[in-house]
Scaffold this motif. Structure first.
Motif, short mmCIF file in Angstrom:
data_model
loop_
_atom_site.label_atom_id
_atom_site.label_comp_id
_atom_site.label_asym_id
_atom_site.label_seq_id
_atom_site.Cartn_x
_atom_site.Cartn_y
_atom_site.Cartn_z
N LEU A 184 24.15 103.38 23.73
CA LEU A 184 24.75 102.37 22.87
C LEU A 184 25.80 101.56 23.61
O LEU A 184 25.87 100.33 23.47
N THR A 240 25.38 100.40 14.41
CA THR A 240 24.70 101.63 14.02
C THR A 240 24.77 101.87 12.51
O THR A 240 23.83 102.40 11.92
N SER A 286 33.12 105.77 13.68
CA SER A 286 32.10 106.57 14.35
C SER A 286 30.88 105.74 14.71
O SER A 286 30.81 104.53 14.48
N TYR A 287 29.92 106.42 15.31
CA TYR A 287 28.62 105.83 15.59
C TYR A 287 27.54 106.72 15.01
O TYR A 287 27.71 107.92 14.86
N ILE A 334 29.85 98.73 18.06
CA ILE A 334 28.94 99.88 17.99
C ILE A 334 28.95 100.48 16.61
O ILE A 334 27.89 100.86 16.05
N GLN A 335 30.13 100.59 16.01
CA GLN A 335 30.22 101.12 14.65
C GLN A 335 29.39 100.28 13.69
O GLN A 335 28.59 100.81 12.89
N TYR A 366 25.44 108.19 23.33
CA TYR A 366 26.53 107.21 23.25
C TYR A 366 26.46 106.23 24.42
O TYR A 366 26.70 105.03 24.25
#
Length: 241
Positions: A104, A201, A92-93, A197-198, A101
């Motif tokens: 990002l 963040t 997830s983020y 991204i995971q 999203y």
């Protein structure tokens, strides 16, 4: 700290449904942890977060929220209530307040799944006409479920839940991870939610991070025991033995 075991509420993301949690639910039940899976409408972040808040109203006592993929944005937006003890993010983020999203994604290379998205008109429950996204059936196994048996991946492609296109640009009004203990399970071979991204963040949020280097986006199905272990660790950390 609570003296009872908190309930776990599982929140799925796009292109799937509550059945994606079946193995995780079985593991949590085996450990006698109360668990429910919320059927996220996938119609927009504000709508989905309001749905989750209403879903939580039917549960007594403290809760640990678990979000997969876009479900992480939903628990970020709905997880600030006092009875929410902690947050667990899977593949997830973890968006900041006011961050989408798309914001990002613009900082990193797009996920391979982006090229496989199909756009179709839909009726949004909160705003009327809109558009929704699905993953092409022929691409779904590779970009979403590469470590799941091929026949099962084809079934998943056929039953996938579309997600409102607006979820890519919707922003959360709050970021609950600022005030809640947070865990994150990173899927290192994810072609739907970029691992970069995971990681970015999760570390930004100060989460307790674990990596599954070879896992696809469908880790809840391919490695339910590992996902359950992370959740169980969070539950134990939030409750005295």
């Amino acid at each position: 700290m609570p003296t009872t075991v908190p309930s776990v509420v599982l929140v799925h993301g796009g292109f799937t449904d509550t059945s994606s949690w079946i193995g995780v639910v079985a593991e949590l039940q085996r450990h006698r942890i109360p668990v429910l899976a919320a059927a996220t409408p996938l119609r927009g972040l504000a709508y989905d977060a309001a749905y989750l808040s209403a879903f939580l109203d039917r549960i007594d006592g403290p809760v640990v929220l678990v979000g997969h993929a876009y479900g992480g944005a939903v628990i970020t937006a709905a997880g600030a209530a006092a009875r929410i003890l902690g947050l667990v993010y899977v593949s997830s983020y973890l968006p900041e307040a006011g961050e989408s999203y798309t914001d990002l994604q613009d900082r990193f290379a797009p996920a391979p799944a982006v090229a496989s998205l199909q756009r179709s008109p839909c009726l949004r429950a909160d705003e009327g006409p809109g558009a929704e996204l699905t993953i092409r059936a022929d691409a779904y196994p590779e970009v979403f479920a590469a470590d799941v048996a091929a026949d099962l991946a084809q079934v998943l492609a056929a039953i996938q839940r579309p997600i409102a296109e607006s979820t890519l640009t919707d922003t959360a009004p709050v970021a609950a991870w600022h005030s809640k203990p947070t865990w994150a399970l990173i899927t290192g071979a994810d072609r739907a939610m970029p691992p970069e991204i995971q990681r970015f963040t999760a570390h930004r949020a100060g989460a307790s991070v674990q990596e599954a280097e070879t896992a696809s986006h469908a880790i809840t199905l391919s490695q339910p025991g590992l996902v359950a272990d992370v959740i169980i660790r969070a539950v134990h950390a939030l409750r005295p033995e």
